[in-house]
Design a protein around this motif. Structure first.
Motif, PDB file in Angstrom:
ATOM      1  N   THR A 274       0.837  -1.204   0.000  1.00 60.69           N
ATOM      2  CA  THR A 274       0.000   0.000   0.000  1.00 60.69           C
ATOM      3  C   THR A 274       0.871   1.253   0.000  1.00 60.69           C
ATOM      4  O   THR A 274       1.765   1.415   0.847  1.00 60.69           O
ATOM      5  CB  THR A 274      -0.918   0.009   1.231  1.00 60.69           C
ATOM      6  N   THR A 275       0.586   2.145  -0.938  1.00 61.81           N
ATOM      7  CA  THR A 275       1.318   3.408  -1.037  1.00 61.81           C
ATOM      8  C   THR A 275       0.733   4.425  -0.055  1.00 61.81           C
ATOM      9  O   THR A 275      -0.426   4.300   0.359  1.00 61.81           O
ATOM     10  CB  THR A 275       1.240   3.961  -2.460  1.00 61.81           C
ATOM     11  N   ASP A 277      -0.447   7.379  -0.342  1.00 59.22           N
ATOM     12  CA  ASP A 277      -1.665   8.075  -0.745  1.00 59.22           C
ATOM     13  C   ASP A 277      -2.905   7.178  -0.684  1.00 59.22           C
ATOM     14  O   ASP A 277      -4.040   7.676  -0.704  1.00 59.22           O
ATOM     15  CB  ASP A 277      -1.515   8.651  -2.154  1.00 59.22           C
ATOM     16  N   GLN A 278      -2.725   5.856  -0.606  1.00 57.95           N
ATOM     17  CA  GLN A 278      -3.851   4.918  -0.531  1.00 57.95           C
ATOM     18  C   GLN A 278      -4.067   4.361   0.873  1.00 57.95           C
ATOM     19  O   GLN A 278      -5.028   3.624   1.102  1.00 57.95           O
ATOM     20  CB  GLN A 278      -3.614   3.743  -1.494  1.00 57.95           C
ATOM     21  N   ARG A 279      -3.183   4.727   1.807  1.00 53.85           N
ATOM     22  CA  ARG A 279      -3.215   4.114   3.127  1.00 53.85           C
ATOM     23  C   ARG A 279      -4.551   4.314   3.836  1.00 53.85           C
ATOM     24  O   ARG A 279      -5.133   3.381   4.377  1.00 53.85           O
ATOM     25  CB  ARG A 279      -2.083   4.706   3.988  1.00 53.85           C
ATOM     26  N   ALA A 308      -7.767   0.080  -4.488  1.00 53.76           N
ATOM     27  CA  ALA A 308      -6.426  -0.134  -5.028  1.00 53.76           C
ATOM     28  C   ALA A 308      -5.396   0.130  -3.949  1.00 53.76           C
ATOM     29  O   ALA A 308      -5.516   1.095  -3.181  1.00 53.76           O
ATOM     30  CB  ALA A 308      -6.185   0.789  -6.215  1.00 53.76           C
ATOM     31  N   THR A 309      -4.387  -0.735  -3.881  1.00 54.92           N
ATOM     32  CA  THR A 309      -3.322  -0.527  -2.890  1.00 54.92           C
ATOM     33  C   THR A 309      -2.330   0.535  -3.333  1.00 54.92           C
ATOM     34  O   THR A 309      -1.595   1.079  -2.511  1.00 54.92           O
ATOM     35  CB  THR A 309      -2.547  -1.831  -2.639  1.00 54.92           C
ATOM     36  N   GLY A 310      -2.312   0.789  -4.648  1.00 57.47           N
ATOM     37  CA  GLY A 310      -1.291   1.670  -5.198  1.00 57.47           C
ATOM     38  C   GLY A 310      -0.063   0.909  -5.631  1.00 57.47           C
ATOM     39  O   GLY A 310       0.804   1.450  -6.334  1.00 57.47           O
ATOM     40  N   PRO A 323      -1.881  -3.614 -11.709  1.00 59.65           N
ATOM     41  CA  PRO A 323      -2.181  -3.088 -10.369  1.00 59.65           C
ATOM     42  C   PRO A 323      -2.642  -4.180  -9.409  1.00 59.65           C
ATOM     43  O   PRO A 323      -3.218  -5.191  -9.815  1.00 59.65           O
ATOM     44  CB  PRO A 323      -3.294  -2.072 -10.627  1.00 59.65           C
ATOM     45  N   TRP A 325      -5.073  -4.821  -6.155  1.00 56.88           N
ATOM     46  CA  TRP A 325      -6.229  -4.316  -5.405  1.00 56.88           C
ATOM     47  C   TRP A 325      -6.491  -5.221  -4.214  1.00 56.88           C
ATOM     48  O   TRP A 325      -5.976  -6.346  -4.132  1.00 56.88           O
ATOM     49  CB  TRP A 325      -7.475  -4.302  -6.305  1.00 56.88           C
TER      50      TRP A 325
END
Length: 815
Positions: A274-275, A277-279, A308-310, A323, A325
Motif C-alpha cells: 500500500t502506497t 496516498d492509498q493508506r 487499489a493498494t497503489g 495493479p 487491489w
C-alpha cells in the motif's frame, strides 16, 4: 386372558421398571452371546437443553425400533446414549439466570434422561457418557495431546470475531444475523487477530473425499465434497517489490488475460504494497471487511467493492506491470488469499473490472463466435488461445498442458491442488468447555500438560463479570501454574475446546465409559467398532460428520485405533414441522410437547405415530388429528388380542389366506426395517389387523394357524410399540419376553403373491389392467386379455402380429 381396558400409563411404567431390573438391554461383553453377529446402532446424542422436543423423539424412537429389530434378528446390539453437555447455551443461562453452567446442565440431563426412559427405548444406560464429566474430558484432553505430538495440532495467529463492548472474542454461534451483532449485547462485531489452536484437517482432505468404504447418502457426500472443495490447477507467482504473490488458478490458459491482482484485505503483503496516498482508504476498507462473515463476502449477487493498494505486480508470462487491489470477495483462508483477475473470462472479475474501469483483455476465442467490442459478458468456456504470446493459436484440448509446461520450464509455476476445506479452529474463549491442556511459559513457550496431570479440571468457583471475558481468565488462581519443563511461573491456556471435539469421539467412550486406562477398552473396541448404523440430522453433514471422520483417520495414523472409517452406514431423518407446516418454534406457538402427548396417549402411540405420519428420511408436519387414528389402531390391537378365542367352523381357504397375509406382511416389514421405511411398516400392520379381524369374524380364532398369526403379529409390533407388545405377549401366555424372541422367518411359499395386476397394452399403449393369478402362463393370460372389453375395442377384430409377454407384469399386443 383378561379383557380389561387398555391403560398405557400403567402398562408402560410397569414394563420399563421390569426391563431395567432384569437388565434386558445390557450389552456388556460378558453378557452377549459371542456366536451371534454384532450391530452397533448409534443415534446422534442430544444437547441437554432441558426438555426433549418432538424432534428428539423423531430421531430416537425410530432408530430404537430398528435397533430392536436387529436384536430380534439374532444380533448382539449396542444402542447407547449420552449428552453433548459442554457449550454456549449453558454459559448464556449462567449469565441470564445467575446459575452455574454445571448446575444448569446436570439438572437438564437428569430431566432428559427420565424422558428418554419414558420413551421406552432399549438404551443401555450403563454405557451413558456425558462430555462435561471430568472422566470424559480427561480423554478429550488426552486426544488433543496425542494430536499435538503427531503434528496434527498447532497454534497460530488467526482472525476471530470480537465484541468491543463485552471485550471478548465470540464463537461463530455467538454472532447473530446479517448485521453480525453480539448475541449477548447486540454490539456489531469486528475481527481481531489472536493466537488460536487448530487441527490439520486439510492433511486428510483427499482421504475425506473417498466414500468407497461406507454407505452414506449421496446428498451427504455431495455436501462434503462441496465443503472440501477440491480443485486441480496451477500455482503461479507474480513478483512485486514487496515479494512474490502466489495465486492458484484452474485456468492457466488465461494467464495472458490477467490484467490485475486482487488480494484478501487480510493478506500479509497488503501493508507493504500500500502506497502512502492509498493508506487511509485501504485501512478503512480493511475495517469495513472485518465486520462481515465469510458467507456474506462470498455471496455472488453482491455489488463488488474494493480499493487499489497503489502497488503493482508483474505478470510472469508477459512481463506486464499490473495493479494490485484488495476486495472482500477474496478470502485469506481459501487458496492463497490472492487471485489473478481475468475479467474477460470470469464473472466476478468482469463485474469488478467493469465497475472500476480496469482493462479487459480477451485471450480465449470460441470457434465460430464473434466477440463484441466492448465485451458485453465474460467468456467462461475453454477455447483457442489468442493474444497469448507464443501460445496463441493453441487449441483448448492442449491449452492448459502447454501453459503448465512453459511455466515449469521457466520456473514460473507448478501444478497442484487446493481445497476449500480449512484447518479446524478449536479454540473457544469461554468457560464451559474442555480446557485446552497447554501451559504457556515465558522461557519454554507452549508446553503440554503431562498426561499424568490430566484432567485439567474446570474450577467450580467462578464469577461472571460485566466485561464478558471468560471466567478462566479472571479466576485469581486457576491459570497460575509451574512450567513442567523448567519449573518457572507459567500460565494455563485459558481457552476451551470447540464442542465438536467432544462429539468427534463420543461413540468410542460409549464402549467403556468407566474405563480409566484409556479413552476406551481395546477389547470393547475390537468387538463393537465400527458403528454399523449411524442416524441423525443432515444439518451435521459438513461439520460434525467431517470432523468425526478426520478424528478417526488421524487417530488411526497415530496408532490409537484401527480401521479407516468410524461409521459404515449413515441415514438421516427429516424434520417434524408444526401443524402449520412451519418449523417448530416457541415464537410461532407451534411447538408440540411430547410430555403432554405421553399423558394423553402413552409412549407406544407417540412412537408409532411419529413413524407413521411421514417418511422418516423426509419428515413432515405434525398432525394432532391423525394421532387419534394411531391411538385407535393400538386400542383395536389390544381388543383383538385380549378377546377370548372363538370356536367356529374351520375354513381351509380362510386359514390359507390368513397365513398368506401374515407371511406376506412379514416379508414386507422385514425389508422395510432394513431400509428404515417406518411409515410403511405401521401402515402394513394396520392393514393386516383389519384383514385378521375380518377373517376372525367369519371363521373364529381357535385354530392353530391363529397361534402362529398372533405370535408373528406381536413380534412385528414389538420394535415399534414395545410396551403393548410385551403386555399382550404375556397375556397370550407365550413364553418369555417378546423382546427376547427371534424375528419370525418368512414362509416364502405362504407369502407368495396369489394375484397380480397385469398391464395390457395394444401397440405399446396401456388399454387395460386385469387381475390374474400369480404365475399365470402366457396362454392363459392371452385368453383373459381377449375377454377384456377395452382390448376388444382397440383390436377391432384384428389379430395381433406379435405378442410380448412379461410374466406377472405385462402383455403387449402388437398389430
Amino acid at each position: 386372558m383378561r379383557a380389561d381396558k387398555y391403560d398405557p400409563s400403567e402398562i408402560e411404567s410397569r414394563w420399563q421398571e421390569r426391563w431395567e431390573q432384569d437388565g434386558l438391554y445390557r450389552s456388556d461383553l460378558d453378557r452377549v452371546d459371542p456366536s451371534r453377529p454384532k450391530h452397533y446402532a448409534l443415534t446422534m446424542l442430544p444437547y441437554p437443553s432441558g426438555d426433549l422436543h418432538i424432534g428428539h423423539w423423531y430421531a430416537i424412537a425410530p432408530s430404537d425400533a430398528r435397533a430392536r429389530f436387529y436384536r430380534m434378528r439374532g444380533f448382539n446390539v449396542l444402542f447407547p446414549m449420552g449428552f453433548d453437555s459442554f457449550g454456549l447455551p449453558a454459559e448464556n443461562a449462567a449469565i441470564k439466570n445467575n446459575i452455574h453452567p454445571k448446575t444448569w446442565t446436570y439438572a437438564n440431563i437428569e430431566r432428559m434422561r427420565g424422558q428418554l426412559k419414558r420413551m421406552g427405548t432399549m438404551i443401555d444406560w450403563a454405557r451413558e457418557a456425558i462430555s462435561a464429566d471430568p472422566g470424559y474430558y480427561r480423554w478429550t484432553q488426552w486426544f488433543f495431546l496425542r494430536l499435538l505430538a503427531g503434528d496434527l495440532a498447532y497454534r497460530k495467529h488467526a482472525a476471530v470475531d470480537w465484541c468491543p463492548s463485552c471485550n471478548t472474542t465470540l464463537a461463530r454461534e455467538q454472532v447473530w444475523g446479517e448485521d453480525r451483532t453480539c448475541e449477548r449485547c447486540g454490539t456489531p462485531v469486528t475481527k481481531r487477530e489472536l493466537d488460536q489452536w487448530f487441527f490439520r484437517t486439510t492433511r486428510y482432505a483427499e482421504e475425506l473425499l473417498d466414500f468407497s468404504g461406507i454407505d452414506w447418502p449421496e446428498r451427504v457426500q455431495v455436501l462434503q465434497r462441496n465443503w472440501i472443495g477440491r480443485s486441480e490447477g496451477t500455482y503461479v507467482t507474480f513478483p512485486t517489490e514487496a515479494g512474490g504473490i502466489e495465486v492458484f488458478t484452474t485456468r492457466p490458459d488465461t494467464l495472458w488475460g490477467a490484467t490485475f491482482l486482487v488480494l484478501a484485505p487480510e493478506h500479509s503483503l497488503v501493508a507493504s504494497l500500500t502506497t502512502p496516498d492509498q493508506r487511509e482508504q485501504v485501512d478503512a476498507y480493511i475495517a469495513q471487511t472485518g465486520r462481515q462473515s465469510d458467507i456474506q463476502r462470498e455471496t455472488a449477487d453482491r455489488e463488488k467493492t474494493g480499493v487499489a493498494t497503489g502497488g503493482f505486480a508483474v505478470n510472469p508470462v508477459n512481463g506486464e506491470r499490473i495493479p494490485v487491489w484488495i476486495a472482500d470477495y477474496v478470502l485469506v483462508t481459501y487458496g492463497t488469499g490472492a487471485i489473478m483477475a481475468v475479467p474477460a473470462h470470469d464473472q466476478r472479475d468482469f463485474e469488478f473490472a467493469t465497475r472500476f474501469g480496469l482493462p479487459i483483455r480477451v485471450v480465449i476465442q470460441l470457434e465460430g463466435v464473434e466477440i463484441p467490442s466492448p465485451l458485453e459478458a465474460p467468456i467462461p468456456e475453454r477455447g483457442t488461445m489468442v493474444n497469448s504470446g507464443p501460445l496463441s493459436g493453441t487449441p483448448k484440448e492442449a491449452a492448459c498442458a502447454r501453459v503448465n509446461a512453459l511455466l515449469q520450464e521457466k520456473g514460473l509455476g507448478r501444478e497442484g491442488l487446493t481445497y476449500r476445506l480449512r484447518d479446524w479452529l478449536i479454540s473457544r474463549q469461554r468457560y464451559w468447555g474442555a480446557p485446552i491442556p497447554m501451559i504457556h511459559c515465558p522461557a519454554c513457550g507452549p508446553v503440554p500438560v503431562p498426561e499424568s496431570d490430566l484432567p485439567v479440571l474446570l474450577p467450580d468457583e467462578i464469577e461472571w463479570r460485566p466485561t464478558g471475558e471468560s471466567p478462566l481468565k479472571l479466576h485469581p488462581t486457576w491459570k497460575l501454574v509451574l512450567c513442567p519443563h523448567c519449573g518457572a511461573n507459567a500460565e494455563r491456556d485459558t481457552d476451551t475446546m470447540d464442542t465438536f471435539m467432544c462429539s468427534s469421539w463420543y461413540h468410542l467412550r460409549y464402549l467403556s465409559p468407566h474405563f480409566d486406562q484409556g479413552p476406551f477398552d481395546p477389547a470393547e473396541y475390537a468387538y463393537w467398532m465400527p458403528v454399523d448404523t449411524y442416524t441423525g440430522g443432515i444439518e451435521h453433514a459438513t461439520m460434525h460428520l467431517i470432523y468425526t471422520r478426520f478424528f478417526h483417520k488421524a487417530s488411526r495414523d497415530l496408532g490409537i485405533l484401527g480401521g479407516d472409517e468410524p461409521m459404515i452406514k449413515l441415514r438421516n431423518q427429516g424434520m417434524i414441522l408444526g401443524e402449520d407446516s412451519e418449523k417448530m418454534s416457541k415464537s410461532r406457538g407451534n411447538v408440540v410437547a411430547p410430555d403432554d402427548l405421553l399423558v394423553r396417549y402413552g409412549s407406544d402411540t407417540v412412537r408409532a405415530h411419529l413413524m407413521f405420519l411421514a417418511r422418516w428420511d423426509q419428515g413432515g408436519p405434525w398432525s394432532s388429528r391423525s394421532i387419534e387414528g394411531t391411538s385407535r389402531w393400538l386400542r383395536r390391537v389390544w381388543t383383538f388380542f385380549t378377546s377370548p378365542s372363538v370356536e367356529a367352523q374351520s375354513d381351509p381357504a380362510a386359514l390359507s389366506e390368513l397365513r398368506h397375509l401374515i407371511h406376506g406382511t412379514l416379508r414386507k416389514v422385514t425389508a422395510d426395517f432394513e431400509d428404515l421405511q417406518f411409515n410403511t411398516i405401521v401402515a402394513a400392520l394396520m392393514e393386516l389387523l383389519n384383514k385378521m379381524t375380518a377373517i376372525a369374524a367369519q371363521n373364529g380364532t381357535a385354530d392353530v394357524e391363529w397361534t402362529e398369526a398372533r405370535s408373528i403379529y406381536l413380534r412385528m409390533l414389538a420394535p415399534l410399540a414395545p410396551h403393548i407388545a410385551e403386555e399382550l405377549w404375556l397375556r397370550s401366555e407365550l413364553p418369555g419376553s417378546v423382546h427376547r424372541q427371534d424375528w419370525p422367518v418368512v414362509d416364502e411359499e405362504a407369502a407368495r403373491d396369489l394375484e397380480v395386476v397385469l398391464v395390457v397394452q395394444v401397440d405399446g399403449k396401456v388399454r387395460d389392467r386385469i387381475l390374474v393369478p400369480a404365475g399365470i402362463t402366457e396362454k392363459d393370460a392371452l385368453a383373459r386379455v381377449r375377454n377384456s372389453e377395452p382390448v376388444q375395442r382397440f383390436l377391432a377384430g384384428r389379430e395381433p402380429q406379435k405378442v410380448k409377454f412379461v410374466p406377472n407384469r405385462l402383455v403387449n399386443l402388437i398389430l
